[in-house]
Design a protein around this motif. Structure first.
Motif, mmCIF file in Angstrom:
data_model
loop_
_atom_site.group_PDB
_atom_site.id
_atom_site.type_symbol
_atom_site.label_atom_id
_atom_site.label_comp_id
_atom_site.label_asym_id
_atom_site.label_seq_id
_atom_site.Cartn_x
_atom_site.Cartn_y
_atom_site.Cartn_z
ATOM 1 N N LYS A 249 0.855 -1.185 0.000
ATOM 2 C CA LYS A 249 0.000 0.000 0.000
ATOM 3 C C LYS A 249 0.892 1.236 0.000
ATOM 4 C CE LYS A 249 -3.742 2.420 2.380
ATOM 5 N NZ LYS A 249 -4.594 2.519 3.590
ATOM 6 N N ILE A 250 1.062 1.825 -1.176
ATOM 7 C CA ILE A 250 1.902 3.004 -1.301
ATOM 8 C C ILE A 250 1.120 4.105 -2.003
ATOM 9 C CG2 ILE A 250 4.015 1.638 -1.335
ATOM 10 C CD1 ILE A 250 4.207 2.077 -4.315
ATOM 11 N N ASN A 251 1.657 5.304 -1.948
ATOM 12 C CA ASN A 251 0.995 6.462 -2.522
ATOM 13 C C ASN A 251 1.905 7.144 -3.541
ATOM 14 O OD1 ASN A 251 -0.955 8.452 -2.884
ATOM 15 N ND2 ASN A 251 -0.143 9.731 -1.244
ATOM 16 N N PRO A 252 1.499 7.182 -4.840
ATOM 17 C CA PRO A 252 0.234 6.714 -5.406
ATOM 18 C C PRO A 252 0.162 5.191 -5.463
ATOM 19 C CG PRO A 252 1.682 7.480 -7.151
ATOM 20 C CD PRO A 252 2.356 7.828 -5.867
ATOM 21 N N PRO A 253 -1.056 4.639 -5.526
ATOM 22 C CA PRO A 253 -1.197 3.182 -5.520
ATOM 23 C C PRO A 253 -0.520 2.529 -6.724
ATOM 24 C CG PRO A 253 -3.300 4.251 -5.044
ATOM 25 C CD PRO A 253 -2.367 5.331 -5.482
ATOM 26 N N LEU A 254 -0.061 1.302 -6.525
ATOM 27 C CA LEU A 254 0.515 0.524 -7.617
ATOM 28 C C LEU A 254 -0.528 0.311 -8.709
ATOM 29 C CD1 LEU A 254 2.387 -2.139 -5.460
ATOM 30 C CD2 LEU A 254 3.449 -0.316 -6.814
ATOM 31 N N LYS A 255 -0.057 0.287 -9.960
ATOM 32 C CA LYS A 255 -0.956 0.164 -11.104
ATOM 33 C C LYS A 255 -1.057 -1.297 -11.568
ATOM 34 C CE LYS A 255 -2.454 3.441 -12.262
ATOM 35 N NZ LYS A 255 -3.578 4.211 -11.697
ATOM 36 N N ASP A 256 -1.910 -1.547 -12.548
ATOM 37 C CA ASP A 256 -2.030 -2.905 -13.096
ATOM 38 C C ASP A 256 -0.823 -3.223 -13.980
ATOM 39 O OD1 ASP A 256 -2.483 -1.638 -15.574
ATOM 40 O OD2 ASP A 256 -4.642 -1.729 -15.324
ATOM 41 N N ASN A 257 -0.716 -4.478 -14.382
ATOM 42 C CA ASN A 257 0.458 -4.918 -15.146
ATOM 43 C C ASN A 257 0.586 -4.189 -16.479
ATOM 44 O OD1 ASN A 257 2.013 -7.005 -13.708
ATOM 45 N ND2 ASN A 257 0.060 -8.086 -13.642
ATOM 46 N N LYS A 258 -0.534 -3.919 -17.136
ATOM 47 C CA LYS A 258 -0.474 -3.212 -18.409
ATOM 48 C C LYS A 258 0.144 -1.831 -18.243
ATOM 49 C CE LYS A 258 -3.327 -1.482 -22.218
ATOM 50 N NZ LYS A 258 -4.707 -1.361 -22.770
#
Length: 381
Positions: A249-258
């Motif tokens: 849980k980090i800021n900004p949130p981790l994105k999807d694989n694409k």
């Protein structure tokens, strides 16, 4: 001092702290089997629990040195905030393993614009600005940046909430997602200000591809606009949050694989100017909570160089030379520092790296727990 036998440089002379073509110093350091590169600079760092204290800054500096970071820009959103003369002097007078450069808050605790001129004269090197500040504040801060020729570090976020990326994983976990527009529209707004005033602006920890596109388009009108991305958004995806794993849980949130792959493409094509460890450690008790209540943050500057080398250079996403440009040369140029390269006349802020060594991360509260990393920082020069 004379450095000899490094893997990439046979001999380098240092005189009075500068890289020189000759030296009176006869001391010799044998760098055999090591690679000599500039110390890295991270422009987006917080002390532990955002506490502005002697112990937190000393601990942070030791971690940064281990991770190959010799200079950090300390985010002003600390407790207490870096919004007055005493805070700046406190940071500048500490004896640390690395150089800590304070950023200045745009507003003080009374929500009045700080006296940026005085704070800058005491050592504040840039201004932190939340994009959701009122138009009058943004305009005045832009004028300060123009007048003093200092950079603005923008947190582009509308603060409407969301604890995880907007996508499949948020749906599976049933967690409140952050809308991509929370960043994109804020980037667009501040870009117009940056272009109008022709000021130096760094967009901190960008995570949306559309934001990267907007920033690079704006560079046609103002070349002093920069996109920063965290190493974690290039290595991890929101799948790391599965099973409500709060270490991711980090800021900004981790994105999807694409999106992660598209960010890597942007790095390869030169659209990302800066990288950051996004260092923002917090107490373990604040991570060991339900996902909604757990703190954002990650404690990764301790192995920052190893992350960069393992996931970007060893995998041939970029070369070591390109990594040095992004993590040393570019941030030094932004802050007008005489370092970041191995050239005659530059400050000898260098480090020796063992690229052949590796180690395992053993930290249950790290999203990298159990991963094997390559590249160890052996010594700061």
């Amino acid at each position: 001092m004379i450095l000899k036998n490094a893997n990439n440089i046979s001999e380098l002379k240092i005189q009075d702290g500068l890289i020189a073509d000759s030296t009176n110093d006869t001391a010799i350091l044998d760098c055999k089997n090591y690679t000599l590169i500039p110390q890295f600079i991270d422009l987006n760092v917080f002390p532990k629990n955002k506490s502005l204290s002697r112990n937190s800054l000393i601990s942070l500096s030791k971690k940064a040195k281990n991770g190959g970071v010799g200079i950090i820009a300390l985010n002003s959103d600390t407790n207490p905030k870096i919004d007055n003369e005493m805070a700046i002097e406190f940071i500048k007078n500490l004896d640390n393993d690395i150089e800590i450069l304070p950023l200045m808050a745009s507003n003080n605790a009374q929500n009045k614009i700080c006296d940026i001129s005085i704070l800058n004269s005491l050592g504040g090197v840039g201004i932190n600005l939340d994009s959701i500040q009122c138009a009058n504040t943004i305009d005045k801060i832009a004028k300060y940046a123009k007048m003093l020729d200092i950079p603005i570090f923008v947190n582009a976020d509308d603060k409407l909430g969301g604890v995880i990326n907007y996508g499949e994983i948020s749906s599976i976990l049933g967690l409140q997602a952050r809308n991509p527009l929370s960043e994109i529209k804020e980037v667009a707004k501040i870009l117009e200000v940056a272009v109008f005033y022709n000021i130096k602006v760094i967009f901190s920890a960008i995570s949306e591809i559309r934001s990267i596109e907007l920033i690079n388009t704006a560079k046609r009108h103002n070349s002093n606009i920069f996109a920063e991305v965290s190493i974690h958004h290039l290595v991890l995806s929101d799948e790391a949050c599965n099973n409500y794993n709060t270490s991711a849980k980090i800021n900004p949130p981790l994105k999807d694989n694409k999106t992660k792959d598209l960010l890597l493409d942007s790095l390869q094509s030169g659209k990302i100017d800066l990288l950051t460890s996004l260092q923002c450690a917090c107490y373990n008790s604040k991570k060991e909570q339900v996902f909604n209540d757990a703190e954002f943050g990650i404690d990764a500057i301790y192995y920052y160089f190893s992350l960069l080398y393992t996931y970007l250079v060893k995998t041939r996403v970029i070369s070591l030379e390109q990594l040095i440009n992004i993590c040393a040369k570019n941030p030094a140029k932004i802050l007008n520092l005489n370092c970041g390269g191995i050239d005659i006349g530059k400050e000898a802020k260098l480090m020796l790296i063992d690229l052949d060594s590796n180690y395992d991360i053993k930290d249950l509260l790290s999203p990298y727990n159990g991963k094997k990393l390559n590249g160890i920082v052996k010594e700061f020069i």
